[in-house]
Design a protein around this motif. Structure first.
Motif, PDB file in Angstrom:
ATOM      1  N   SER A  33      -8.069  20.912  -4.770  1.00 23.17           N
ATOM      2  CA  SER A  33      -7.967  19.458  -4.527  1.00 23.17           C
ATOM      3  C   SER A  33      -8.420  18.705  -5.771  1.00 23.17           C
ATOM      4  N   LEU A  34      -8.023  19.208  -6.944  1.00 21.05           N
ATOM      5  CA  LEU A  34      -8.514  18.672  -8.203  1.00 21.05           C
ATOM      6  C   LEU A  34      -8.259  17.178  -8.354  1.00 21.05           C
ATOM      7  N   PHE A  35      -7.028  16.726  -8.101  1.00 22.65           N
ATOM      8  CA  PHE A  35      -6.716  15.308  -8.272  1.00 22.65           C
ATOM      9  C   PHE A  35      -7.603  14.442  -7.386  1.00 22.65           C
ATOM     10  N   ASP A  36      -7.673  14.778  -6.094  1.00 21.24           N
ATOM     11  CA  ASP A  36      -8.450  13.970  -5.155  1.00 21.24           C
ATOM     12  C   ASP A  36      -9.935  14.001  -5.490  1.00 21.24           C
ATOM     13  N   ASN A  37     -10.463  15.173  -5.801  1.00 19.97           N
ATOM     14  CA  ASN A  37     -11.902  15.279  -6.068  1.00 19.97           C
ATOM     15  C   ASN A  37     -12.279  14.663  -7.415  1.00 19.97           C
ATOM     16  N   PHE A  38     -11.402  14.801  -8.401  1.00 19.64           N
ATOM     17  CA  PHE A  38     -11.659  14.142  -9.685  1.00 19.64           C
ATOM     18  C   PHE A  38     -11.717  12.633  -9.482  1.00 19.64           C
ATOM     19  N   THR A  39     -10.745  12.106  -8.758  1.00 22.51           N
ATOM     20  CA  THR A  39     -10.681  10.661  -8.518  1.00 22.51           C
ATOM     21  C   THR A  39     -11.884  10.191  -7.715  1.00 22.51           C
ATOM     22  N   ARG A  40     -12.215  10.925  -6.661  1.00 25.25           N
ATOM     23  CA  ARG A  40     -13.340  10.538  -5.804  1.00 25.25           C
ATOM     24  C   ARG A  40     -14.655  10.583  -6.577  1.00 25.25           C
ATOM     25  N   GLY A  41     -14.855  11.658  -7.353  1.00 25.44           N
ATOM     26  CA  GLY A  41     -16.084  11.766  -8.125  1.00 25.44           C
ATOM     27  C   GLY A  41     -16.183  10.709  -9.211  1.00 25.44           C
ATOM     28  N   ASN A  42     -15.089  10.496  -9.929  1.00 23.43           N
ATOM     29  CA  ASN A  42     -15.087   9.490 -10.987  1.00 23.43           C
ATOM     30  C   ASN A  42     -15.402   8.105 -10.424  1.00 23.43           C
ATOM     31  N   ASP A  43     -14.765   7.756  -9.322  1.00 24.96           N
ATOM     32  CA  ASP A  43     -15.004   6.437  -8.722  1.00 24.96           C
ATOM     33  C   ASP A  43     -16.451   6.282  -8.272  1.00 24.96           C
TER      34      ASP A  43
ATOM     35  N   ASN B 258      -2.338  24.183 -12.894  1.00 26.79           N
ATOM     36  CA  ASN B 258      -3.540  23.751 -12.178  1.00 26.79           C
ATOM     37  C   ASN B 258      -4.290  22.643 -12.917  1.00 26.79           C
ATOM     38  N   ILE B 259      -4.017  22.482 -14.218  1.00 27.88           N
ATOM     39  CA  ILE B 259      -4.714  21.469 -15.007  1.00 27.88           C
ATOM     40  C   ILE B 259      -4.047  20.100 -14.912  1.00 27.88           C
TER      41      ILE B 259
ATOM     42  N   ALA C 184       6.911  18.956 -22.779  1.00 31.63           N
ATOM     43  CA  ALA C 184       6.088  19.926 -23.505  1.00 31.63           C
ATOM     44  C   ALA C 184       4.746  20.133 -22.811  1.00 31.63           C
ATOM     45  N   PHE C 185       4.140  19.050 -22.329  1.00 33.84           N
ATOM     46  CA  PHE C 185       2.864  19.152 -21.627  1.00 33.84           C
ATOM     47  C   PHE C 185       3.040  19.944 -20.340  1.00 33.84           C
ATOM     48  N   LYS C 186       4.071  19.603 -19.578  1.00 34.79           N
ATOM     49  CA  LYS C 186       4.290  20.272 -18.298  1.00 34.79           C
ATOM     50  C   LYS C 186       4.656  21.740 -18.479  1.00 34.79           C
ATOM     51  N   THR C 187       5.245  22.066 -19.633  1.00 37.16           N
ATOM     52  CA  THR C 187       5.669  23.440 -19.887  1.00 37.16           C
ATOM     53  C   THR C 187       4.541  24.313 -20.406  1.00 37.16           C
ATOM     54  N   HIS C 188       3.701  23.752 -21.278  1.00 35.49           N
ATOM     55  CA  HIS C 188       2.702  24.556 -21.961  1.00 35.49           C
ATOM     56  C   HIS C 188       1.304  24.499 -21.350  1.00 35.49           C
TER      57      HIS C 188
END
Length: 219
Positions: A78-88, A132-133, A124-128
């Protein structure tokens, strides 16, 4: 200075801690679990929950600045959700504490590679970059967008270059603003130790108040 450091055990955070202590700053490292013991008189540990604004506010109150290298972990499903929740929560907590100086380590994904085109949106970003990042890179881009409207804090957002790796601390680097720094026809890089030098330089001699900057090794 008295500096609260969030994410002190992470890839960037551990180098920030070393650099701060190297320069004689008093560091309060925020941790999730008790039991951490320091043999350095300038370092202490404080329990705090990155997902609780009240907890952050209590832990950083009376500090001169807060540095955040928060990341829930690249393998967090749940990286996106937890990153957003923690950052906020961290931003709200710092606001509540009365500390104004806030420096956050974001990602390279929000740097521009062409007018109106950010690295995270390129093929290029999506390919390389490992899949998960990507959610974390998008969440960091959103965090910068939100910070740009924040007038309560004297914030600075730090975007590493595309290539960030362990390596020698030279103390030398070059700065950029919103564009991806290049080394010839390749994305530039920097050692994480030298990125920490750039961040603590900004802490000690602020240049990028309510701005984003990036740094890379000298070409």
């Amino acid at each position: 200075m008295k500096v609260a450091l969030i994410g002190a055990t992470g890839f960037v955070g551990k180098h920030l801690q070393q650099e701060l202590l190297r320069r004689g700053h008093e560091v309060t490292a925020l941790v999730r679990k008790s039991g951490n013991v320091s043999t350095d008189s300038l370092l202490k540990f404080e329990l705090a929950d990155a997902y609780s604004a009240d907890s952050i506010a209590q832990a950083v109150r009376n500090q001169d600045a807060v540095l955040s290298a928060f990341n829930p972990g690249w393998n967090d499903p749940s990286l996106f959700d937890n990153f957003t929740r923690g950052n906020d929560s961290i931003v709200r907590g710092v606001e509540m504490s009365g500390v104004r100086r806030y420096i956050v380590i974001g990602g390279a994904g929000s740097l521009f590679v062409a007018p109106g085109v950010q690295l995270v949106d390129t093929e290029a970003f999506k390919t390389h970059v490992p899949a998960n990042i990507v959610p974390g890179a998008v969440a960091a881009r959103n965090a910068l967008s939100t910070l740009r409207d924040n007038t309560a804090l004297d914030w600075t957002f730090v975007s590493p270059p595309a290539m960030l790796e362990e390596g020698e601390r030279t103390g030398v680097y070059r700065l950029g603003r919103d564009d991806l720094l290049m080394d010839g026809d390749k994305p530039a890089g920097i050692s994480v130790a030298d990125l920490a030098v750039a961040v603590v330089d900004e802490l000690e001699q602020p240049v990028h108040i309510r701005q984003r900057f990036t740094a890379a090794r000298v070409a």
